[in-house]
Design an enzyme around this catalytic site. Structure first.
Site, PDB file in Angstrom:
ATOM      1  N   ARG A 141       0.834  -1.218   0.000  1.00  0.00           N
ATOM      2  CA  ARG A 141       0.000   0.000   0.000  1.00  0.00           C
ATOM      3  C   ARG A 141       0.866   1.264   0.000  1.00  0.00           C
ATOM      4  O   ARG A 141       0.452   2.304  -0.513  1.00  0.00           O
ATOM      5  CB  ARG A 141      -0.939  -0.006   1.202  1.00  0.00           C
ATOM      6  CG  ARG A 141      -2.031  -1.053   1.052  1.00  0.00           C
ATOM      7  CD  ARG A 141      -3.093  -0.881   2.084  1.00  0.00           C
ATOM      8  NE  ARG A 141      -4.138  -1.882   1.940  1.00  0.00           N
ATOM      9  CZ  ARG A 141      -5.268  -1.852   2.611  1.00  0.00           C
ATOM     10  NH1 ARG A 141      -5.520  -0.881   3.452  1.00  0.00           N
ATOM     11  NH2 ARG A 141      -6.176  -2.795   2.436  1.00  0.00           N
ATOM     12  N   ASP A 143     -15.553  10.066   8.668  1.00  0.00           N
ATOM     13  CA  ASP A 143     -14.499   9.078   8.377  1.00  0.00           C
ATOM     14  C   ASP A 143     -13.163   9.772   8.613  1.00  0.00           C
ATOM     15  O   ASP A 143     -13.080  11.006   8.618  1.00  0.00           O
ATOM     16  CB  ASP A 143     -14.590   8.594   6.918  1.00  0.00           C
ATOM     17  CG  ASP A 143     -13.920   7.236   6.728  1.00  0.00           C
ATOM     18  OD1 ASP A 143     -14.646   6.223   6.642  1.00  0.00           O
ATOM     19  OD2 ASP A 143     -12.677   7.179   6.701  1.00  0.00           O
TER      20      ASP A 143
HETATM   21  C1  LIG Z   1     -14.615  -1.137   5.783  1.00  0.00           C
HETATM   22  S1  LIG Z   1     -15.107   0.555   5.853  1.00  0.00           S
HETATM   23  C2  LIG Z   1     -16.775   0.378   6.463  1.00  0.00           C
HETATM   24  C3  LIG Z   1     -17.736   1.306   5.757  1.00  0.00           C
HETATM   25  C4  LIG Z   1     -19.192   1.175   6.183  1.00  0.00           C
HETATM   26  N1  LIG Z   1     -19.365   1.506   7.573  1.00  0.00           N
HETATM   27  C5  LIG Z   1     -19.718  -0.206   5.908  1.00  0.00           C
HETATM   28  O1  LIG Z   1     -19.957  -0.983   6.801  1.00  0.00           O
HETATM   29  O2  LIG Z   1     -19.897  -0.526   4.719  1.00  0.00           O
HETATM   30  C6  LIG Z   1     -14.224   1.145   7.295  1.00  0.00           C
HETATM   31  C7  LIG Z   1     -14.074   2.662   7.324  1.00  0.00           C
HETATM   32  O3  LIG Z   1     -13.610   3.040   8.623  1.00  0.00           O
HETATM   33  C8  LIG Z   1     -12.720   4.128   8.477  1.00  0.00           C
HETATM   34  N2  LIG Z   1     -11.834   4.221   9.644  1.00  0.00           N
HETATM   35  C9  LIG Z   1     -10.834   3.396  10.007  1.00  0.00           C
HETATM   36  N3  LIG Z   1     -10.229   3.846  11.117  1.00  0.00           N
HETATM   37  C10 LIG Z   1     -10.877   4.976  11.477  1.00  0.00           C
HETATM   38  C11 LIG Z   1     -10.722   5.904  12.541  1.00  0.00           C
HETATM   39  N4  LIG Z   1      -9.764   5.776  13.467  1.00  0.00           N
HETATM   40  N5  LIG Z   1     -11.559   6.959  12.600  1.00  0.00           N
HETATM   41  C12 LIG Z   1     -12.525   7.121  11.658  1.00  0.00           C
HETATM   42  N6  LIG Z   1     -12.721   6.277  10.637  1.00  0.00           N
HETATM   43  C13 LIG Z   1     -11.905   5.222  10.541  1.00  0.00           C
HETATM   44  C14 LIG Z   1     -11.959   3.802   7.191  1.00  0.00           C
HETATM   45  O4  LIG Z   1     -11.374   4.946   6.605  1.00  0.00           O
HETATM   46  C15 LIG Z   1     -13.038   3.161   6.332  1.00  0.00           C
HETATM   47  O5  LIG Z   1     -13.610   4.074   5.436  1.00  0.00           O
END
Ligand SMILES: C[S@@+](CC[C@H](N)C(=O)[O-])C[C@H]1O[C@@H](n2cnc3c(N)ncnc32)[C@H](O)[C@@H]1O
Length: 296
Positions: free
Chosen positions: A54, A165
Site C-alpha cells: 500500500r 471518516d
Molecule cells: C470497511 S469501511 C466500512 C464502511 C461502512 N461503515 C460499511 O460498513 O460498509 C471502514 C471505514 O472506517 C474508516 N476508519 C478506520 N479507522 C478509522 C478511525 N480511526 N476513525 C474514523 N474512521 C476510521 C476507514 O477509513 C473506512 O472508510
C-alpha cells in the site's frame, strides 16, 4: 538523437514498474506503532507485505527511492503534518456497499423508527443518525433514502444524518456521490427510480445520488481515536459497522464506551456482522444480533 536524462532514482523493472527494497523490520515497527496509536488499526507483522504494497503508492507520489527515505520524511516535523492524512488514506480499508447487511435497514424501519417516534413525537424533536466510518458514502446514503422515504409516509418525522471518516479521500468521493452503475445494484428498485441520476453520457455507466438525498447528509472528518468527538451531539442511532473489526480489543472497548456516551438513552448502536460487544460490560441490550439499545 538526444534522450531526456532520467531524473528518477528508483530502480525499475524491464516492464517499467518500479521496485523497492523490502520494508525493514525496524521501519515496519515504527510505522505500525504510529498507525495503531493514531488511528487504532491493528498492524501485526503478518500485515507487513500488505503495508509495503500500500505504501508503494506514496513512494511513487513523493518520488522517493526507498522505504527508509519515506520513514525519514514521515517522521520529520514537516512530513508528519503533511503526510499523515495520505498515510491514513492508503492504510484504511474502505470496502462498503449500498444497503450492506440489508436486514439492519429493514429492522430500523419496521421496529426502531416507530418506537423512537412514539417517544419523541410529542415534543417534535428531530432524530439524529450517525454513520461512523462512512467510507465512500454508500452507508449514509442508504440511510438517507430509507429515512426520507419514511418521512414522506409518517407525519412529524424529522431527522438529520452525520457521516464521518478519517480518510479525506473517501470523504471527497462520498460528497461527490458518483458511483459505477453496478455499485447501485443493491439499492431497492423504487429508490433507484426516485433517488439516482444517470450520467448524460450513457457509455460511462455512472450514477449520481440525487441532490435531495445528498443534502440530507453532513460529511466531516473525524478520527474515532480522538477522546472527544467535538462535532457530535447526542445521537439516536449510531451505525459503526465494519470499522472496529480492524482494532485491538482494548481500542474496540474504548470506542464502544465513546459511542455509548454519545447515544441517548433508548438509542441504538449498529455494529458490523462480525463485531460484538462480547465481554464489554456496558448497559447496552442486544435487540438483534449486532444491534444494541442503550438502556441506562
Ligand atoms: C470497511 S469501511 C466500512 C464502511 C461502512 N461503515 C460499511 O460498513 O460498509 C471502514 C471505514 O472506517 C474508516 N476508519 C478506520 N479507522 C478509522 C478511525 N480511526 N476513525 C474514523 N474512521 C476510521 C476507514 O477509513 C473506512 O472508510
Amino acid at each position: 538523437m538526444k534522450f531526456k536524462e532520467k531524473q528518477d532514482k528508483r530502480p525499475e523493472t524491464a516492464g517499467g514498474f518500479f521496485l523497492y527494497e523490502p520494508l525493514s523490520r525496524k521501519d515496519f515497527l515504527k510505522l505500525s506503532q504510529l498507525i495503531q496509536s493514531h488511528i487504532g488499526i491493528r498492524m501485526p507483522e503478518s500485515k507487513k507485505i500488505m503495508l509495503e504494497s500500500r505504501l508503494h503508492k506514496r513512494l511513487r507520489a513523493l518520488s522517493l527511492k526507498d522505504f527508509p527515505s519515506y520513514c525519514e520524511y514521515l517522521f520529520s516535523d514537516h512530513g508528519f503534518d503533511t503526510e499523515l492524512p495520505y498515510l491514513f488514506d492508503v492504510i484504511t480499508t474502505n470496502k462498503t456497499d449500498f444497503f450492506r447487511e440489508s436486514v439492519h435497514f429493514e429492522y430500523l424501519v419496521e421496529y426502531i423508527l416507530p418506537g423512537l417516534l412514539s417517544v419523541t413525537q410529542p415534543r417534535g424533536r428531530r432524530l439524529w443518525f450517525w454513520s461512523a466510518g462512512c467510507s465512500t458514502g454508500e452507508e449514509p446514503y442508504s440511510l438517507a433514502m430509507v429515512l426520507r422515504d419514511y418521512s414522506e409516509r409518517v407525519a412529524g418525522f424529522e431527522f438529520g444524518i452525520h457521516a464521518t471518516d478519517i480518510s479525506t479521500q473517501v470523504l471527497d468521493s462520498a460528497r461527490l456521490a458518483v458511483y459505477n452503475q453496478e455499485k447501485a445494484d443493491p439499492i431497492p428498485i423504487g429508490f433507484k427510480k426516485k433517488y439516482l441520476l444517470r450520467s448524460k453520457d450513457r457509455t460511462k455507466k455512472l450514477v449520481r445520488i440525487a441532490p435531495e438525498i445528498r443534502s440530507l447528509v453532513q460529511f466531516s472528518r473525524l478520527n474515532l481515536m480522538e477522546h472527544n468527538y467535538a462535532t457530535m451531539s447526542e445521537m439516536d442511532v449510531i451505525f459503526c459497522r465494519n470499522v472496529i473489526i480492524y482494532f485491538d480489543r482494548p481500542i474496540q472497548e474504548m470506542l464502544i464506551r465513546n459511542f455509548y456516551r454519545y447515544l441517548r438513552v433508548g438509542g441504538y448502536l449498529f455494529l458490523g456482522h462480525s463485531e460484538t460487544l462480547c465481554g464489554i460490560s456496558i448497559p447496552l441490550v442486544t435487540v438483534l444480533p449486532t444491534v444494541y439499545r442503550k438502556t441506562g
